[in-house]
Scaffold this motif. Sequence first.
Motif, PDB file in Angstrom:
ATOM      1  N   ALA A   1       0.841  -1.206   0.000  1.00  0.00           N
ATOM      2  CA  ALA A   1       0.000   0.000   0.000  1.00  0.00           C
ATOM      3  C   ALA A   1       0.876   1.255   0.000  1.00  0.00           C
ATOM      4  O   ALA A   1       0.575   2.231  -0.700  1.00  0.00           O
ATOM      5  CB  ALA A   1      -0.926  -0.013   1.211  1.00  0.00           C
ATOM      6  N   LYS A   2       1.951   1.228   0.751  1.00  0.00           N
ATOM      7  CA  LYS A   2       2.872   2.378   0.792  1.00  0.00           C
ATOM      8  C   LYS A   2       3.496   2.607  -0.584  1.00  0.00           C
ATOM      9  O   LYS A   2       3.639   3.743  -1.038  1.00  0.00           O
ATOM     10  CB  LYS A   2       3.955   2.123   1.835  1.00  0.00           C
ATOM     11  CG  LYS A   2       4.903   3.273   2.035  1.00  0.00           C
ATOM     12  CD  LYS A   2       5.903   2.949   3.138  1.00  0.00           C
ATOM     13  CE  LYS A   2       6.881   4.079   3.327  1.00  0.00           C
ATOM     14  NZ  LYS A   2       7.876   3.779   4.357  1.00  0.00           N
ATOM     15  N   ARG A   3       3.871   1.524  -1.264  1.00  0.00           N
ATOM     16  CA  ARG A   3       4.453   1.634  -2.607  1.00  0.00           C
ATOM     17  C   ARG A   3       3.415   2.204  -3.586  1.00  0.00           C
ATOM     18  O   ARG A   3       3.747   2.990  -4.469  1.00  0.00           O
ATOM     19  CB  ARG A   3       4.959   0.276  -3.112  1.00  0.00           C
ATOM     20  CG  ARG A   3       5.948  -0.446  -2.216  1.00  0.00           C
ATOM     21  CD  ARG A   3       7.135   0.374  -1.810  1.00  0.00           C
ATOM     22  NE  ARG A   3       7.932   0.785  -2.942  1.00  0.00           N
ATOM     23  CZ  ARG A   3       8.818   1.778  -2.906  1.00  0.00           C
ATOM     24  NH1 ARG A   3       9.039   2.441  -1.816  1.00  0.00           N
ATOM     25  NH2 ARG A   3       9.495   2.098  -3.976  1.00  0.00           N
ATOM     26  N   LEU A   4       2.162   1.800  -3.441  1.00  0.00           N
ATOM     27  CA  LEU A   4       1.101   2.319  -4.312  1.00  0.00           C
ATOM     28  C   LEU A   4       0.875   3.815  -4.081  1.00  0.00           C
ATOM     29  O   LEU A   4       0.551   4.550  -5.013  1.00  0.00           O
ATOM     30  CB  LEU A   4      -0.195   1.537  -4.112  1.00  0.00           C
ATOM     31  CG  LEU A   4      -0.209   0.132  -4.718  1.00  0.00           C
ATOM     32  CD1 LEU A   4      -1.462  -0.620  -4.304  1.00  0.00           C
ATOM     33  CD2 LEU A   4      -0.092   0.184  -6.222  1.00  0.00           C
TER      34      LEU A   4
ATOM     35  N   ASP B   1       5.917   9.723  -7.543  1.00  0.00           N
ATOM     36  CA  ASP B   1       7.315   9.376  -7.285  1.00  0.00           C
ATOM     37  C   ASP B   1       7.744   8.095  -8.001  1.00  0.00           C
ATOM     38  O   ASP B   1       8.924   7.894  -8.265  1.00  0.00           O
ATOM     39  CB  ASP B   1       7.563   9.211  -5.777  1.00  0.00           C
ATOM     40  CG  ASP B   1       7.386  10.525  -5.027  1.00  0.00           C
ATOM     41  OD1 ASP B   1       7.702  11.582  -5.605  1.00  0.00           O
ATOM     42  OD2 ASP B   1       6.932  10.486  -3.866  1.00  0.00           O
ATOM     43  N   ASP B   2       6.789   7.229  -8.263  1.00  0.00           N
ATOM     44  CA  ASP B   2       7.048   5.976  -8.980  1.00  0.00           C
ATOM     45  C   ASP B   2       6.048   5.859 -10.125  1.00  0.00           C
ATOM     46  O   ASP B   2       4.928   6.360 -10.026  1.00  0.00           O
ATOM     47  CB  ASP B   2       6.834   4.743  -8.085  1.00  0.00           C
ATOM     48  CG  ASP B   2       7.869   4.586  -6.998  1.00  0.00           C
ATOM     49  OD1 ASP B   2       8.839   5.363  -6.953  1.00  0.00           O
ATOM     50  OD2 ASP B   2       7.687   3.669  -6.176  1.00  0.00           O
ATOM     51  N   ILE B   3       6.473   5.164 -11.161  1.00  0.00           N
ATOM     52  CA  ILE B   3       5.561   4.809 -12.241  1.00  0.00           C
ATOM     53  C   ILE B   3       5.603   3.287 -12.326  1.00  0.00           C
ATOM     54  O   ILE B   3       6.676   2.696 -12.441  1.00  0.00           O
ATOM     55  CB  ILE B   3       5.993   5.449 -13.571  1.00  0.00           C
ATOM     56  CG1 ILE B   3       5.968   6.971 -13.423  1.00  0.00           C
ATOM     57  CG2 ILE B   3       5.083   4.994 -14.702  1.00  0.00           C
ATOM     58  CD1 ILE B   3       6.637   7.708 -14.545  1.00  0.00           C
ATOM     59  N   ARG B   4       4.443   2.678 -12.225  1.00  0.00           N
ATOM     60  CA  ARG B   4       4.382   1.214 -12.218  1.00  0.00           C
ATOM     61  C   ARG B   4       3.453   0.723 -13.316  1.00  0.00           C
ATOM     62  O   ARG B   4       2.407   1.325 -13.581  1.00  0.00           O
ATOM     63  CB  ARG B   4       3.921   0.698 -10.857  1.00  0.00           C
ATOM     64  CG  ARG B   4       4.904   1.027  -9.770  1.00  0.00           C
ATOM     65  CD  ARG B   4       4.539   0.404  -8.441  1.00  0.00           C
ATOM     66  NE  ARG B   4       5.568   0.697  -7.485  1.00  0.00           N
ATOM     67  CZ  ARG B   4       6.647  -0.063  -7.272  1.00  0.00           C
ATOM     68  NH1 ARG B   4       6.809  -1.169  -7.936  1.00  0.00           N
ATOM     69  NH2 ARG B   4       7.551   0.292  -6.395  1.00  0.00           N
TER      70      ARG B   4
END
Length: 195
Positions: free
Chosen positions: A52-55, A62-65
């Motif tokens: 959840a933190k990564r999402l 900050d991230d593109i997934r």
Amino acid sequence: MDKTEKMKDGTEVTIRPLVPQDTDRLMDFYGALPEEDRKYLKFDVTDRKVVAKRLRRVESGDDIRIVAVHGGVIVASGALELSGEAWSKHQGEIRVIVARPFQKRGLGTIMIRELYFIAVQNRIQTIVARMMRPQVGAQKIFRRLGFREESMMPDFVKDLQGSSQDLIVMTCDVKELWKQLDRTFSESDWQRCRD
């Protein structure tokens, strides 16, 4: 960005951005990975709070997934982590993990190619890949795509079982990566799948 791609054997997958509604499917994907595959990951992906933190990093930009989906099931996950630091804003860290039944079928290379396109859109000039010494398969793929080993730090990180591991840092100039990706796709039998 949803795209249908064919792997080397002609199997189709959909490549698309990861969305918050994917949490349960993502947890299923991570949970189905053999312990040996999860052992060297940067985060404990079996912990829902960590995922959840990564999402949230995706939601904040900050991230593109991205994910690869086959039959409604996530079969691969890829990330381009962007640096918010002024001195490294031209860099992005790339990570890809593919479900065992879909490995060695070209899906990892497809995911890296899609992350390359995203890197270009975000004005990334250098792509960084970090991995532990035992991740030999990943090292081979990245070398084949033009990445070079910049450093090896002995016993620098710990795997999820708590054992010390050497950290290998590899980099690739975005322009060089495109040359290798283009060569990989044009020289492979994937052309047969696209006709």
